[in-house]
Design an enzyme around this catalytic site. Structure first.
Site, PDB file in Angstrom:
ATOM      1  CG  ASP A  13      -8.126   3.153   5.879  1.00 35.18           C
ATOM      2  OD1 ASP A  13      -7.104   2.475   6.087  1.00 35.18           O
ATOM      3  OD2 ASP A  13      -8.409   4.178   6.529  1.00 35.18           O
ATOM      4  CE  LYS A  16      -3.687   0.777   0.806  1.00 39.62           C
ATOM      5  NZ  LYS A  16      -4.817   1.561   1.321  1.00 39.62           N
ATOM      6  N   GLY A  40      -2.723   0.349   7.944  1.00 37.35           N
ATOM      7  CA  GLY A  40      -3.360  -0.776   8.622  1.00 37.35           C
ATOM      8  C   GLY A  40      -4.092  -1.552   7.552  1.00 37.35           C
ATOM      9  CG  HIS A  41      -2.465  -2.769   4.480  1.00 41.80           C
ATOM     10  ND1 HIS A  41      -1.392  -2.850   3.651  1.00 41.80           N
ATOM     11  CD2 HIS A  41      -2.795  -1.443   4.511  1.00 41.80           C
ATOM     12  CE1 HIS A  41      -1.069  -1.644   3.204  1.00 41.80           C
ATOM     13  NE2 HIS A  41      -1.904  -0.771   3.720  1.00 41.80           N
ATOM     14  CD  GLN A 223       0.341   5.408   3.925  1.00 36.30           C
ATOM     15  OE1 GLN A 223       1.346   5.374   3.253  1.00 36.30           O
ATOM     16  NE2 GLN A 223       0.222   4.683   5.016  1.00 36.30           N
TER      17      GLN A 223
HETATM   18  P1  GDP Z   1      -6.435  -1.093   3.461  1.00 33.44           P
HETATM   19  O1  GDP Z   1      -5.705  -0.187   4.395  1.00 33.44           O
HETATM   20  O2  GDP Z   1      -6.594  -0.526   2.099  1.00 33.44           O
HETATM   21  O3  GDP Z   1      -5.850  -2.484   3.420  1.00 33.44           O
HETATM   22  O4  GDP Z   1      -7.906  -1.229   4.043  1.00 33.44           O
HETATM   23  P2  GDP Z   1      -8.322  -1.442   5.599  1.00 33.44           P
HETATM   24  O5  GDP Z   1      -8.028  -2.845   5.979  1.00 33.44           O
HETATM   25  O6  GDP Z   1      -7.762  -0.369   6.454  1.00 33.44           O
HETATM   26  O7  GDP Z   1      -9.881  -1.151   5.528  1.00 33.44           O
HETATM   27  C1  GDP Z   1     -10.734  -1.883   4.706  1.00 33.44           C
HETATM   28  C2  GDP Z   1     -11.822  -2.539   5.572  1.00 33.44           C
HETATM   29  O8  GDP Z   1     -12.845  -3.025   4.745  1.00 33.44           O
HETATM   30  C3  GDP Z   1     -11.314  -3.749   6.339  1.00 33.44           C
HETATM   31  O9  GDP Z   1     -12.002  -3.833   7.552  1.00 33.44           O
HETATM   32  C4  GDP Z   1     -11.677  -4.922   5.437  1.00 33.44           C
HETATM   33  O10 GDP Z   1     -11.856  -6.135   6.148  1.00 33.44           O
HETATM   34  C5  GDP Z   1     -12.973  -4.445   4.862  1.00 33.44           C
HETATM   35  N1  GDP Z   1     -13.298  -4.911   3.497  1.00 33.44           N
HETATM   36  C6  GDP Z   1     -12.455  -5.091   2.444  1.00 33.44           C
HETATM   37  N2  GDP Z   1     -13.169  -5.414   1.336  1.00 33.44           N
HETATM   38  C7  GDP Z   1     -14.482  -5.423   1.703  1.00 33.44           C
HETATM   39  C8  GDP Z   1     -15.711  -5.640   0.994  1.00 33.44           C
HETATM   40  O11 GDP Z   1     -15.748  -5.895  -0.213  1.00 33.44           O
HETATM   41  N3  GDP Z   1     -16.867  -5.528   1.727  1.00 33.44           N
HETATM   42  C9  GDP Z   1     -16.874  -5.245   3.069  1.00 33.44           C
HETATM   43  N4  GDP Z   1     -18.039  -5.148   3.698  1.00 33.44           N
HETATM   44  N5  GDP Z   1     -15.730  -5.038   3.750  1.00 33.44           N
HETATM   45  C10 GDP Z   1     -14.554  -5.106   3.076  1.00 33.44           C
HETATM   46  P1  IMO Z   2      -3.642   2.501   4.734  1.00 29.71           P
HETATM   47  O1  IMO Z   2      -2.393   1.901   4.151  1.00 29.71           O
HETATM   48  C1  IMO Z   2      -5.950   6.051   5.771  1.00 29.71           C
HETATM   49  C2  IMO Z   2      -3.663   9.644   6.867  1.00 29.71           C
HETATM   50  C3  IMO Z   2      -3.765  10.135   8.295  1.00 29.71           C
HETATM   51  C4  IMO Z   2      -3.588  11.633   8.081  1.00 29.71           C
HETATM   52  C5  IMO Z   2      -2.565  11.695   6.956  1.00 29.71           C
HETATM   53  C6  IMO Z   2      -1.129  11.923   7.426  1.00 29.71           C
HETATM   54  O2  IMO Z   2      -4.228   1.685   5.830  1.00 29.71           O
HETATM   55  O3  IMO Z   2      -4.605   2.847   3.653  1.00 29.71           O
HETATM   56  P2  IMO Z   2       0.632  10.308   8.589  1.00 29.71           P
HETATM   57  O4  IMO Z   2       0.579   9.582   9.897  1.00 29.71           O
HETATM   58  O5  IMO Z   2       0.812   9.429   7.404  1.00 29.71           O
HETATM   59  O6  IMO Z   2       1.615  11.450   8.605  1.00 29.71           O
HETATM   60  O7  IMO Z   2      -0.813  11.001   8.461  1.00 29.71           O
HETATM   61  O8  IMO Z   2      -2.650  10.451   6.273  1.00 29.71           O
HETATM   62  N1  IMO Z   2      -3.257   8.233   6.707  1.00 29.71           N
HETATM   63  C7  IMO Z   2      -4.085   7.236   6.352  1.00 29.71           C
HETATM   64  N2  IMO Z   2      -5.419   7.235   6.151  1.00 29.71           N
HETATM   65  N3  IMO Z   2      -5.242   4.924   5.576  1.00 29.71           N
HETATM   66  C8  IMO Z   2      -3.900   4.919   5.761  1.00 29.71           C
HETATM   67  O9  IMO Z   2      -3.128   3.846   5.455  1.00 29.71           O
HETATM   68  C9  IMO Z   2      -3.265   6.104   6.196  1.00 29.71           C
HETATM   69  N4  IMO Z   2      -1.994   6.428   6.501  1.00 29.71           N
HETATM   70  C10 IMO Z   2      -1.999   7.739   6.790  1.00 29.71           C
HETATM   71  O10 IMO Z   2      -5.017   9.819   8.860  1.00 29.71           O
HETATM   72  O11 IMO Z   2      -4.795  12.191   7.605  1.00 29.71           O
HETATM   73 MG    MG Z   3      -5.985   0.767   6.224  1.00 26.16          MG
END
Ligand code: GDP
Ligand code: IMO
Ligand code: MG
Length: 434
Positions: A13, A16, A40-41, A223
């Site tokens: 999270d 990416k 979840g991206h 991840q």
């Molecule tokens: P990912 O799994 O690495 O793609 O990241 P996620 O989408 O799960 O979580 C990142 C969260 O931070 C999302 O809600 C993005 O919209 C938000 N985000 C990404 N870059 C920034 C930033 O520079 N500032 C803020 N405030 N939010 C950001």
């Molecule tokens: P993105 O791509 C954050 C965590 C789960 C748990 C562990 C194992 O959005 O960054 P799993 O279901 O993979 O067997 O769970 O890994 N986890 C993540 N945490 N971002 C993710 O993906 C994750 N995918 C798995 O919360 O701790």
């Molecule tokens: Mg994510």
């Protein structure tokens, strides 16, 4: 141009999706190399929030090729759902390709993920319960069902016979669950096969040809490094390798084809699920960071645990991935704090201090963070478009990270929207271009 890997440098999270979306502007192909719909991206464009679990984060560019590599585990229900959703929103899916060798997440994998967590009780990992671990376990046990298997009714039934002979015993005897029926499952998969068949391809060849033609290919990780099955905080990890080395096997190219590795890290740290987390913030400041950063899971909606930036863990990520630069996201979230701690060393149970990630799990579990307190900037970063326009303390924060890691910070996130990013060089340059 080049093969560029994008990986999470913390516990997932990190942002990416946003970074891949930005770099995709100058790319010819984006391909995911591991993980499944545990990911979840998020991409925010023109006030619209897009969330992708399986589809590569480059899909919003018309005409850009996007692929799902062999290293990904695919839940066909989730993938077809995502395709329907995107099609309904008018997104062009003609450039999407899916590896014939990718493994599928079956309904019994989800049952086993739920049951496994329930059985662990207090020791649970806190998985996303999407069947990821059981699907990768079956891949290694050679009991997996691959994308190409569902395209052939005879092979599919043969594979199910072998797999269900084992799965049904476990479901019935260990978990007291109902056994699954081969024919029912096969028919369900054939329904998905009709939908997915047009996209199935030799994605390894696709990437090799693109690279040979001098095109730019983004290899998108899911991840994060500390969730890596081999190098992360085992057993509180995911069941694949989110580190850069896995991009080669997860796609089917040689490691010599990779030119750059961009790590994505938040300016602080979050973690979802159980497991050790040395810089987890104590007291009310944690909730404050969570609210300011909207730190709730994209996939499960769970509260993310929040901590201060951990430079020991980040240096470890730079090493494991061979990072060539770092994207530091969510710097804006720290604007509310007078002082910002960053962890520079760990204090171990024997009283010694180290700035290297402990090789032994007990040391890491008991590591206490040693902080350096940096000045906050207290100014919102809205509208800041270049490095020089950042408050001096924010610049110092970035320089501090660069010096501690001996690594360039090439992108700085100042908000969720796609234009809210400061790049220290032209985007094409960061992504390996001229
Ligand atoms: P990912 O799994 O690495 O793609 O990241 P996620 O989408 O799960 O979580 C990142 C969260 O931070 C999302 O809600 C993005 O919209 C938000 N985000 C990404 N870059 C920034 C930033 O520079 N500032 C803020 N405030 N939010 C950001
Ligand atoms: P993105 O791509 C954050 C965590 C789960 C748990 C562990 C194992 O959005 O960054 P799993 O279901 O993979 O067997 O769970 O890994 N986890 C993540 N945490 N971002 C993710 O993906 C994750 N995918 C798995 O919360 O701790
Ligand atoms: Mg994510």
């Amino acid at each position: 141009m080049a093969g560029i890997v994008i990986v999470g440098a913390q516990w997932g999270d990190e942002g990416k999706g946003k970074i891949v979306d930005l770099l995709a502007e100058n790319a010819d192909l984006v391909i995911r190399f591991q993980g499944g719909n545990n990911a979840g991206h998020t991409i925010v464009r023109d006030d619209v929030k897009w969330k992708f679990h399986l589809i590569p984060s480059g899909i919003l560019y018309p005409g850009l090729k996007c692929a799902i590599g062999n290293g990904v585990v695919i839940d066909p229900k989730v993938l077809t759902g995502e395709l329907d959703d995107l099609r309904a929103k008018g997104i062009d899916l003609s450039g999407l390709r899916i590896s014939a060798n990718a493994h599928l997440i079956m309904p019994y994998h989800m049952l086993l993920d739920h049951a496994g967590e329930a059985r662990l009780g207090k020791l649970q990992i806190g998985t996303t319960r999407r069947g990821i671990g059981p699907a990768y376990a079956d891949k290694a046990a050679r009991l997996g069902i691959r994308v190409q298997d569902i395209l052939d009714p005879k092979i599919l039934r043969q594979k199910f016979e072998t797999a269900l002979a084992e799965k049904n015993r476990v479901l019935e005897l260990v978990y007291g669950a109902e056994p699954l029926e081969i024919e029912q499952l096969a028919e369900r998969m054939e329904g998905y096969a009709v939908r997915l068949r047009p996209y199935v391809a030799d994605t390894s060849l696709l990437v090799e040809r693109a690279l040979r033609a001098g095109q730019s290919v983004l290899l998108e990780g899911a991840q994060g490094t500390l969730l890596d099955l081999d190098h992360g905080t085992y057993p509180f990890v995911t069941s694949s390798n989110p580190t850069a080395g896995a991009a080669a096997t997860g796609i089917g190219i040689g490691p010599t084809r990779i030119d750059q590795v961009i790590g994505v890290a938040k300016a602080y740290v979050t973690r979802v699920g159980e497991g050790p987390f040395p810089t987890e913030i104590e007291g009310s400041a944690q909730a404050r960071v969570r609210e300011l950063g909207a730190e709730y899971g994209t996939t499960t909606g769970r509260e993310r645990r929040c901590g201060w930036l951990d430079l020991v863990a980040l240096r470890f990520a730079a090493r494991l991935n061979g990072l060539t630069s770092l994207a530091l996201t969510k710097l804006d979230v720290l604007s509310e704090f007078d002082e910002v701690p960053v962890c520079v060393r760990y204090r171990l149970p024997d009283g010694s201090e180290t700035d290297e990630f402990p090789a032994h799990q007990s040391d890491f579990h008991h590591a206490r963070p040693v902080y350096e307190i940096l000045d906050g900037w207290r100014d919102p970063l809205d509208g800041v478009e270049e490095l020089a326009a950042l408050p001096a303390q924010a610049r110092r924060y970035i320089e501090y990270v660069e010096a501690a890691l001996d690594l360039e910070v090439s992108m700085i996130g100042t908000g969720a929207e796609r234009e809210r990013v400061i790049t220290t060089r032209a985007l094409a340059g960061i992504a390996g271009g001229p």
